[in-house]
Every structure is written in structure tokens, then in C-alpha cells.
Design a protein around this motif. Structure first.
Motif, PDB file in Angstrom:
ATOM      1  N   ASN A  23       0.820  -1.218   0.000  1.00  0.00           N
ATOM      2  CA  ASN A  23       0.000   0.000   0.000  1.00  0.00           C
ATOM      3  C   ASN A  23       0.855   1.270   0.000  1.00  0.00           C
ATOM      4  O   ASN A  23       0.387   2.343   0.373  1.00  0.00           O
ATOM      5  CB  ASN A  23      -0.932  -0.008   1.211  1.00  0.00           C
ATOM      6  CG  ASN A  23      -2.128  -0.929   1.022  1.00  0.00           C
ATOM      7  OD1 ASN A  23      -3.140  -0.516   0.475  1.00  0.00           O
ATOM      8  ND2 ASN A  23      -2.008  -2.177   1.459  1.00  0.00           N
ATOM      9  N   HIS A  24       2.109   1.123  -0.389  1.00  0.00           N
ATOM     10  CA  HIS A  24       3.017   2.254  -0.636  1.00  0.00           C
ATOM     11  C   HIS A  24       3.465   2.985   0.620  1.00  0.00           C
ATOM     12  O   HIS A  24       3.763   4.185   0.568  1.00  0.00           O
ATOM     13  CB  HIS A  24       2.379   3.252  -1.616  1.00  0.00           C
ATOM     14  CG  HIS A  24       1.864   2.620  -2.875  1.00  0.00           C
ATOM     15  ND1 HIS A  24       2.660   1.870  -3.704  1.00  0.00           N
ATOM     16  CD2 HIS A  24       0.627   2.608  -3.422  1.00  0.00           C
ATOM     17  CE1 HIS A  24       1.951   1.436  -4.724  1.00  0.00           C
ATOM     18  NE2 HIS A  24       0.706   1.854  -4.576  1.00  0.00           N
ATOM     19  N   TYR A  25       3.546   2.266   1.742  1.00  0.00           N
ATOM     20  CA  TYR A  25       4.154   2.836   2.934  1.00  0.00           C
ATOM     21  C   TYR A  25       5.586   2.325   3.055  1.00  0.00           C
ATOM     22  O   TYR A  25       5.888   1.189   2.674  1.00  0.00           O
ATOM     23  CB  TYR A  25       3.381   2.436   4.199  1.00  0.00           C
ATOM     24  CG  TYR A  25       2.013   3.057   4.311  1.00  0.00           C
ATOM     25  CD1 TYR A  25       1.851   4.353   4.789  1.00  0.00           C
ATOM     26  CD2 TYR A  25       0.872   2.339   3.960  1.00  0.00           C
ATOM     27  CE1 TYR A  25       0.589   4.923   4.892  1.00  0.00           C
ATOM     28  CE2 TYR A  25      -0.393   2.904   4.058  1.00  0.00           C
ATOM     29  CZ  TYR A  25      -0.527   4.202   4.529  1.00  0.00           C
ATOM     30  OH  TYR A  25      -1.771   4.769   4.631  1.00  0.00           O
ATOM     31  N   MET A 109      -5.797  -1.309   7.336  1.00  0.00           N
ATOM     32  CA  MET A 109      -5.553  -0.123   6.518  1.00  0.00           C
ATOM     33  C   MET A 109      -6.535   0.995   6.862  1.00  0.00           C
ATOM     34  O   MET A 109      -6.167   2.179   6.867  1.00  0.00           O
ATOM     35  CB  MET A 109      -5.635  -0.477   5.034  1.00  0.00           C
ATOM     36  CG  MET A 109      -4.578  -1.475   4.560  1.00  0.00           C
ATOM     37  SD  MET A 109      -2.901  -1.066   5.100  1.00  0.00           S
ATOM     38  CE  MET A 109      -2.714   0.586   4.451  1.00  0.00           C
ATOM     39  N   ARG A 113      -5.431   4.709   8.141  1.00  0.00           N
ATOM     40  CA  ARG A 113      -5.860   5.944   7.481  1.00  0.00           C
ATOM     41  C   ARG A 113      -6.567   6.867   8.463  1.00  0.00           C
ATOM     42  O   ARG A 113      -6.369   8.091   8.436  1.00  0.00           O
ATOM     43  CB  ARG A 113      -6.767   5.619   6.296  1.00  0.00           C
ATOM     44  CG  ARG A 113      -6.041   4.989   5.111  1.00  0.00           C
ATOM     45  CD  ARG A 113      -6.923   4.964   3.883  1.00  0.00           C
ATOM     46  NE  ARG A 113      -8.106   4.136   4.053  1.00  0.00           N
ATOM     47  CZ  ARG A 113      -8.155   2.842   3.753  1.00  0.00           C
ATOM     48  NH1 ARG A 113      -7.085   2.225   3.273  1.00  0.00           N
ATOM     49  NH2 ARG A 113      -9.277   2.153   3.924  1.00  0.00           N
ATOM     50  N   ASP A 126      -7.337  11.571   1.158  1.00  0.00           N
ATOM     51  CA  ASP A 126      -5.954  11.100   1.098  1.00  0.00           C
ATOM     52  C   ASP A 126      -5.115  11.864   0.089  1.00  0.00           C
ATOM     53  O   ASP A 126      -4.090  11.362  -0.385  1.00  0.00           O
ATOM     54  CB  ASP A 126      -5.896   9.592   0.784  1.00  0.00           C
ATOM     55  CG  ASP A 126      -6.436   8.742   1.934  1.00  0.00           C
ATOM     56  OD1 ASP A 126      -6.465   9.259   3.066  1.00  0.00           O
ATOM     57  OD2 ASP A 126      -6.813   7.596   1.699  1.00  0.00           O
ATOM     58  N   ASN A 136      -1.555  12.330  -4.530  1.00  0.00           N
ATOM     59  CA  ASN A 136      -2.241  11.217  -3.867  1.00  0.00           C
ATOM     60  C   ASN A 136      -1.195  10.166  -3.540  1.00  0.00           C
ATOM     61  O   ASN A 136      -0.783   9.399  -4.418  1.00  0.00           O
ATOM     62  CB  ASN A 136      -3.326  10.629  -4.769  1.00  0.00           C
ATOM     63  CG  ASN A 136      -4.157   9.582  -4.041  1.00  0.00           C
ATOM     64  OD1 ASN A 136      -3.608   8.684  -3.416  1.00  0.00           O
ATOM     65  ND2 ASN A 136      -5.471   9.691  -4.114  1.00  0.00           N
ATOM     66  N   THR A 138      -1.375   7.498  -1.814  1.00  0.00           N
ATOM     67  CA  THR A 138      -1.858   6.118  -1.844  1.00  0.00           C
ATOM     68  C   THR A 138      -1.687   5.512  -3.224  1.00  0.00           C
ATOM     69  O   THR A 138      -1.287   4.354  -3.378  1.00  0.00           O
ATOM     70  CB  THR A 138      -3.332   6.054  -1.424  1.00  0.00           C
ATOM     71  OG1 THR A 138      -3.472   6.590  -0.106  1.00  0.00           O
ATOM     72  CG2 THR A 138      -3.838   4.600  -1.432  1.00  0.00           C
ATOM     73  N   HIS A 139      -1.976   6.307  -4.254  1.00  0.00           N
ATOM     74  CA  HIS A 139      -1.898   5.818  -5.635  1.00  0.00           C
ATOM     75  C   HIS A 139      -0.674   6.341  -6.373  1.00  0.00           C
ATOM     76  O   HIS A 139      -0.514   6.082  -7.568  1.00  0.00           O
ATOM     77  CB  HIS A 139      -3.170   6.201  -6.387  1.00  0.00           C
ATOM     78  CG  HIS A 139      -4.417   5.611  -5.803  1.00  0.00           C
ATOM     79  ND1 HIS A 139      -4.717   4.277  -5.886  1.00  0.00           N
ATOM     80  CD2 HIS A 139      -5.426   6.192  -5.090  1.00  0.00           C
ATOM     81  CE1 HIS A 139      -5.869   4.045  -5.261  1.00  0.00           C
ATOM     82  NE2 HIS A 139      -6.311   5.184  -4.767  1.00  0.00           N
TER      83      HIS A 139
END
Length: 225
Positions: A23-25, A109, A113, A126, A136, A138-139
Motif C-alpha cells: 500500500n506504498h508505505y 488499513m 488511514r 488522502d 495522492n 496512496t496511488h
């Protein structure tokens, strides 16, 4: 954003790391309370997932020590059945939330958030905004003037850090600690490369936002008015 996992169950820690990175963390994981406290005191994390029952120091002891040191990083407790009294103690010490094991990745998740929104790092959708750009994280999408492009993870994390700090100057050392970790071997030229990438992408999008170099100090975003 960078998340610290403090969890002594190795398989769970690995699973959590996989979910968060998907999830891009950015993620660091340690497996005892003493190490968790040392890492958390660095101040580079946006959120901490903290197990309660651990060797060295338990989760409530870690949290109490953090709050006494003035560390306000959001903390979500990971709890097992039978730890209800520890959860109450933890919430009283300043925990932001708790999740009972076992839990689904969707619940995890959503709780993350929610905790980050309460901290004020991101707005409700977000998306982070500065001047004419929208990010963004997240994306991994950056948009401006009706155009949009994909960023890689490090580019997104770097721009997010600069946006969150707004007009504050961010040093190369702060960027390295936040993006690569405080014990990383990354060097100043690593930062310079990603700054160059971002500048080119902002230019491509036709944005008025610029990353200005303050010589000998660091970087600051301009054009946010």
C-alpha cells in the motif's frame, strides 16, 4: 509515509510489512520493546503499530516512555484476547487506537488511514495539496493543470514530506532519515537525484510549484500562494 512495526511474532511482522509496502508505505520492523523504543524515539515515523506482549519492554511501557519524551506519533496497539486491561492502560497513556488479533488487512488499513487523518497528515480523500499541485500518496499520482502522472515511491514520499513541511526548509539529513531510515547508508547524492526527478516532473506538468535549494541548508517548496 513511514510506519514502524514493533511485533515479536516474526511471521505476523513479515505479513504486516508486506501489506503496508503493497500500500506504498515505507516500513521498518523490530521485534522487542527495547528496540521499538529506540527506533520510535528517532522521530522519523508517521505511525507506530505496537504489540502489547513483547520481550524487553511491553507495549504499554514503550508507549509510556514515548509520551514522557514528548513523542506524539500516533500509536495503534496490536492486541490479543485477554489483554483488555492493557488496552485500557495504553489508551490512558495516549494510544490512538487498538486492533484485536486476528484482523483483516482491510480493517488494518482503515484504522491506519483514520489515525493519520486525526494527526492531520492528509485530508479526507488522502490527497495532499500545495499551490497548483495535488499528490495522492496512496496511488502515487501527481497532478497539476489538468495533467497527471505516476511517481515512484521515493518521489512520492519526498514530495509528501516537502508538502507537509510547507514553507519550512527540509535538510538532506532529514530527508534521508525520513525516506531511508535513521540507520541508512544513503548519501546526499541520493537525495539530489530524487530532487532532480521531481523538478523535471513538476516542469512537465506545467506547475508553478518549484523546489528551491537553500544552499547549505536544504530544500523548500515555493509557489504555493
Amino acid at each position: 509515509m513511514r510506519i514502524l512495526i514493533v511485533e515479536d511474532e516474526l511471521h505476523l511482522a513479515e505479513a504486516l510489512t508486506h501489506i503496508l509496502r503493497k500500500n506504498h508505505y515505507s516500513v521498518d520492523a523490530v521485534h522487542d520493546g527495547r528496540s521499538g523504543l529506540d527506533y520510535a524515539l528517532s522521530g522519523i515515523y508517521d505511525l507506530i503499530l505496537l504489540d502489547i506482549m513483547m520481550p524487553e519492554l511491553d507495549g504499554t511501557q514503550v508507549l509510556q516512555a514515548l509520551r514522557k519524551q514528548g513523542v506524539s506519533t500516533p500509536v495503534i496497539f496490536l492486541t490479543a484476547k485477554g489483554e483488555a486491561s492493557d488496552v485500557v492502560t495504553g489508551l490512558d497513556y495516549g494510544a490512538d487506537d487498538y486492533i484485536a488479533k486476528p484482523f483483516s488487512s482491510e480493517v488494518l488499513m482503515a484504522r491506519i488511514r483514520a489515525a493519520l487523518r486525526r494527526k492531520g497528515e492528509v485530508v479526507q480523500d488522502d490527497t495532499l495539496r500545495f499551490g497548483d499541485i495535488s499528490l495522492n500518496p496512496t496511488h502515487l499520482k501527481l497532478s497539476s493543470s489538468g495533467k497527471e502522472m505516476k511517481l515512484n515511491l521515493k518521489e512520492s514520499e519526498l514530495l509528501e514530506l516537502l508538502i507537509v513541511r510547507k514553507q519550512g526548509v527540509t535538510s538532506k539529513e532529514q530527508i534521508i532519515e525520513k525516506l531511508w531510515g535513521f540507520d541508512s547508508e544513503a548519501e546526499h547524492n541520493n537525495v539530489e537525484v530524487y530532487i532532480s526527478f521531481l523538478r523535471k516532473k513538476l516542469t512537465f506538468l506545467g506547475s508553478a510549484v518549484r523546489i528551491n535549494t537553500i544552499r547549505g541548508v536544504g530544500y523548500v517548496l515555493e509557489g504555493g500562494a
